[in-house]
Design a protein around this motif. Structure first.
Motif, short mmCIF file in Angstrom:
data_model
loop_
_atom_site.label_atom_id
_atom_site.label_comp_id
_atom_site.label_asym_id
_atom_site.label_seq_id
_atom_site.Cartn_x
_atom_site.Cartn_y
_atom_site.Cartn_z
N ALA A 8 0.83 -1.21 0.00
CA ALA A 8 0.00 0.00 0.00
C ALA A 8 0.86 1.25 0.00
O ALA A 8 0.39 2.31 -0.37
N GLY A 9 2.10 1.14 0.39
CA GLY A 9 2.98 2.30 0.40
C GLY A 9 4.24 2.01 1.20
O GLY A 9 4.43 0.92 1.73
N MET A 10 5.08 3.02 1.26
CA MET A 10 6.34 2.87 2.00
C MET A 10 6.07 2.88 3.50
O MET A 10 5.13 3.52 3.97
N LEU A 11 6.92 2.20 4.23
CA LEU A 11 6.86 2.20 5.69
C LEU A 11 8.05 2.97 6.23
O LEU A 11 9.14 2.94 5.64
N THR A 12 7.86 3.61 7.35
CA THR A 12 9.00 4.23 8.01
C THR A 12 9.77 3.14 8.73
O THR A 12 9.25 2.05 9.01
N VAL A 78 8.69 10.28 4.32
CA VAL A 78 9.21 9.02 4.87
C VAL A 78 10.73 9.05 4.91
O VAL A 78 11.34 8.63 5.90
N ASN A 79 11.37 9.55 3.86
CA ASN A 79 12.83 9.64 3.86
C ASN A 79 13.34 10.56 4.96
O ASN A 79 14.33 10.25 5.62
N ILE A 80 12.68 11.68 5.16
CA ILE A 80 13.10 12.60 6.22
C ILE A 80 12.94 11.95 7.59
O ILE A 80 13.82 12.05 8.44
N ILE A 81 11.83 11.25 7.79
CA ILE A 81 11.59 10.56 9.07
C ILE A 81 12.65 9.48 9.30
O ILE A 81 13.18 9.34 10.40
N ASN A 82 12.97 8.72 8.26
CA ASN A 82 13.93 7.62 8.41
C ASN A 82 15.35 8.12 8.65
O ASN A 82 16.12 7.50 9.38
N ILE A 83 15.71 9.22 8.03
CA ILE A 83 17.10 9.70 8.10
C ILE A 83 17.31 10.73 9.20
O ILE A 83 18.36 10.79 9.80
N ARG A 84 16.28 11.54 9.45
CA ARG A 84 16.34 12.64 10.43
C ARG A 84 17.57 13.51 10.17
O ARG A 84 18.49 13.60 10.98
#
Length: 148
Positions: A8-12, A78-84
């Motif tokens: 359904a989409g990417m996951l964090t 999602v990328n921002i959340i994963n990488i911070r």
């Protein structure tokens, strides 16, 4: 937890970590009792060492709400959340045409550091660097005394 729609989409990374914990990864130090594959334990081990370990569902929801004015795509969020990313230089590659869409990424970096807690590991590594620098200064001081 039940998967309703596949792909359904990417996951964090936080969501993946939460899923692995729900399957018993954190509760089974022997890695025998939990119904996880060895690869899943490796993923768990890596995520525990990442920024995902210090995030909460509430902080992720808060960040997503505060990102609405920037009109970021789901993948960018999602990328921002994963990488911070802690600096503008690290946020620029994550957002397409950031200068045209947002302007300076400084506001977004401030939002990231405001919403997400600083990792305990970052604090420890900063303390270690400071301790190493103090040790180097001490050794240099002793070398100067020995040379005199």
């Amino acid at each position: 937890m039940k998967i309703l729609v596949e792909n359904a989409g990417m996951l964090t990374n936080f969501e993946v970590l939460d899923f692995l914990k729900s399957r018993g990864a954190a509760k089974d130090p022997t890695r025998v009792l939990a119904p996880l594959a060895p690869l899943e334990f490796k993923v768990y081990d890596n995520l525990v060492k990442s920024v995902a370990a210090s995030q909460t569902r509430e902080s992720i929801n808060e960040f997503m709400d505060k990102c609405k004015p920037y009109k970021l795509t789901k993948n960018e969020i999602v990328n921002i959340i994963n990488i911070r990313p802690p600096s503008e230089a690290e946020i620029f590659p994550l957002i397409e045409n950031i200068e045209e869409r947002i302007g300076s990424g400084e506001e977004l970096v401030e939002l990231v550091t405001q919403v997400f807690p600083v990792e305990e590991q970052e604090t420890k590594s900063g303390e270690q660097v400071q301790g190493i620098e103090e040790s180097v200064e001490l050794v240099e001081g002793l070398n100067e005394v020995a040379l005199e």
